[in-house]
Design a protein around this motif. Structure first.
Motif, mmCIF file in Angstrom:
data_model
loop_
_atom_site.group_PDB
_atom_site.id
_atom_site.type_symbol
_atom_site.label_atom_id
_atom_site.label_comp_id
_atom_site.label_asym_id
_atom_site.label_seq_id
_atom_site.Cartn_x
_atom_site.Cartn_y
_atom_site.Cartn_z
ATOM 1 N N GLY A 63 40.938 33.528 31.894
ATOM 2 C CA GLY A 63 41.489 34.857 32.153
ATOM 3 C C GLY A 63 42.460 35.295 31.068
ATOM 4 O O GLY A 63 42.472 36.463 30.667
ATOM 5 N N LEU B 229 32.880 38.107 34.873
ATOM 6 C CA LEU B 229 33.270 37.675 36.215
ATOM 7 C C LEU B 229 32.064 37.312 37.067
ATOM 8 O O LEU B 229 32.076 36.300 37.775
ATOM 9 N N PRO C 135 36.987 31.618 40.129
ATOM 10 C CA PRO C 135 36.915 33.065 39.884
ATOM 11 C C PRO C 135 38.210 33.813 40.204
ATOM 12 O O PRO C 135 38.583 34.748 39.492
ATOM 13 N N VAL D 53 40.565 36.118 37.572
ATOM 14 C CA VAL D 53 41.088 37.464 37.825
ATOM 15 C C VAL D 53 42.609 37.480 37.669
ATOM 16 O O VAL D 53 43.172 38.399 37.055
#
Length: 133
Positions: free
Chosen positions: A43, A89, A102, A106
Motif C-alpha cells: 500500500g 486491489l 487486502p 487499503v
C-alpha cells in the motif's frame, strides 16, 4: 522541478512513510501477521506511485497554457490512477490474499492522505532543522 516542489514531494513522502511505520507498529500489537505487514508495504508503494503520478501531472499542467487541456489531462490521469488502483486491489484480493492482506493494502494506500495531512508539520520540523544548522 524546482527546489520547493522537490522539498514538498520529500515532505509528503516522509509523511507516507511515517504513517506506514505507525500502522506497522499498531499491527504488531493488534494483528501480527506477515501478510498484514506485506500489505502495508504494498500500500505504501502504491501511495508513493500515485503521489509521484499526481506531482508529475501537476508539474506538466503548470507549463500548459490551455485550461481545457489541463483539465482534460488531469481528469484522464486521475481516472487511470484509480483504475490501476482498483485493478491492483482486485488482483490482490483474488490471487494474492495469502501474501498481502487486502485491508492492509487499503490502509497503506490511505497513507497518501495521511502524508498530505502531515506535510505541514513535517515542513515545520524541516525548517527548524535547517535554521538550526
Amino acid at each position: 522541478m524546482g527546489k520547493e516542489t522537490k522539498n514538498l514531494m520529500l515532505e509528503v513522502s516522509a509523511g507516507i512513510v511515517f504513517f506506514t511505520v505507525a500502522a506497522m507498529v499498531a499491527a504488531c500489537f493488534m494483528y501480527p501477521n506477515r501478510a498484514v505487514f506485506a500489505g502495508l508495504l504494498l500500500g505504501m508503494v502504491i501511495a508513493m506511485a500515485m503521489f509521484l503520478s499526481m506531482a508529475l501531472v501537476l508539474e506538466r499542467s503548470m507549463k500548459t497554457e490551455d485550461p481545457k487541456t489541463v483539465q482534460k489531462r488531469s481528469v484522464i490521469s486521475a481516472v487511470i490512477r484509480y483504475l490501476l488502483l482498483i485493478v491492483i486491489l482486485v488482483t490482490v484480493i483474488i490471487r494474492f490474499s495469502g501474501w498481502f492482506n487486502p485491508v492492509a493494502v487499503v490502509i497503506g494506500v490511505l497513507g497518501l492522505k495521511a502524508g498530505a495531512f502531515l506535510q505541514p508539520a513535517i515542513h515545520k520540523i524541516a525548517v527548524r532543522r535547517t535554521k538550526g544548522e
